[in-house]
Design an enzyme around this catalytic site. Sequence first.
Site, mmCIF file in Angstrom:
data_model
loop_
_atom_site.group_PDB
_atom_site.id
_atom_site.type_symbol
_atom_site.label_atom_id
_atom_site.label_comp_id
_atom_site.label_asym_id
_atom_site.label_seq_id
_atom_site.Cartn_x
_atom_site.Cartn_y
_atom_site.Cartn_z
ATOM 1 N N HIS A 47 0.824 -1.215 0.000
ATOM 2 C CA HIS A 47 0.000 0.000 0.000
ATOM 3 C C HIS A 47 0.856 1.261 0.000
ATOM 4 O O HIS A 47 0.383 2.334 -0.349
ATOM 5 C CB HIS A 47 -0.904 -0.026 1.236
ATOM 6 C CG HIS A 47 -2.262 0.564 1.056
ATOM 7 N ND1 HIS A 47 -2.905 0.651 -0.163
ATOM 8 C CD2 HIS A 47 -3.123 1.101 1.962
ATOM 9 C CE1 HIS A 47 -4.097 1.207 0.013
ATOM 10 N NE2 HIS A 47 -4.243 1.493 1.279
ATOM 11 N N ASN A 66 -6.736 7.216 4.062
ATOM 12 C CA ASN A 66 -8.141 7.590 3.911
ATOM 13 C C ASN A 66 -8.392 9.089 3.924
ATOM 14 O O ASN A 66 -9.486 9.533 3.573
ATOM 15 C CB ASN A 66 -8.991 6.919 4.988
ATOM 16 C CG ASN A 66 -8.999 5.415 4.854
ATOM 17 O OD1 ASN A 66 -8.416 4.853 3.926
ATOM 18 N ND2 ASN A 66 -9.658 4.750 5.768
ATOM 19 N N ASP A 120 -1.021 2.546 -5.410
ATOM 20 C CA ASP A 120 -0.995 1.095 -5.628
ATOM 21 C C ASP A 120 -2.308 0.665 -6.277
ATOM 22 O O ASP A 120 -3.339 1.294 -6.086
ATOM 23 C CB ASP A 120 -0.797 0.355 -4.302
ATOM 24 C CG ASP A 120 -1.894 0.629 -3.292
ATOM 25 O OD1 ASP A 120 -2.640 -0.300 -2.947
ATOM 26 O OD2 ASP A 120 -2.017 1.786 -2.828
ATOM 27 N N ASN A 163 -9.172 4.040 -1.311
ATOM 28 C CA ASN A 163 -9.597 5.076 -0.366
ATOM 29 C C ASN A 163 -8.784 6.364 -0.467
ATOM 30 O O ASN A 163 -9.313 7.452 -0.226
ATOM 31 C CB ASN A 163 -9.571 4.549 1.064
ATOM 32 C CG ASN A 163 -10.672 3.532 1.309
ATOM 33 O OD1 ASN A 163 -11.715 3.567 0.671
ATOM 34 N ND2 ASN A 163 -10.429 2.614 2.226
#
Length: 191
Positions: free
Chosen positions: A20, A66, A91, A112
């Site tokens: 991530h 987020n 990613d 997100n």
Amino acid sequence: MKYLIVGLGNIGPEYQNTRHNIGFRVLDAFAKASNAVFEDMRYGAVATVKLKGRTLILLKPNTYMNLSGKAVSYWMQKEKIDLSNLFVVVDDLALPFGTIRLRSKGSDGGHNGLKSINQLLGTQAYTRLRFGIGDNFPKGRQVDYVLGEWSDGEEERLPAMLKHCGEVIENFVFIGVDKTMSLFNNLRFEI
């Protein structure tokens, strides 16, 4: 001319080598190759790279994935950066490892970080470099996979891929998104 180059990721040592966080890794490699150093500033770590009369502001948001839009929106306003000069590295599960795709706009694809940026900017029309991390995980284990560390084989391939992403960033700055897409979108690193 100013550009905001954003690498998405999560802060903290537990996330450092996760899939991530590839956005952070791309920017770290680009900064290192440019002899730039990140400083902790408002909403993120920031480094500045000068390339032939252009200023690239590299941003690794510290807002966690987020809330990435908060950092992107702040730095775009602070530095008066045009939307066409925003470049986000993210990613992407939908692409196999070894694949990158440059897009001039698009949906968040369930990501997100992109969802937050889209909401705060009120648009999806900005350049993003999607870095394929693959989808080699059992059903229901997506979060573990995304927040998992790279395999040894993947880790061996990353330096060449990170250098390649740096070339994409430079081309974006000098020749624009459309020409850069035609140069790089059909290349794939064999794994």
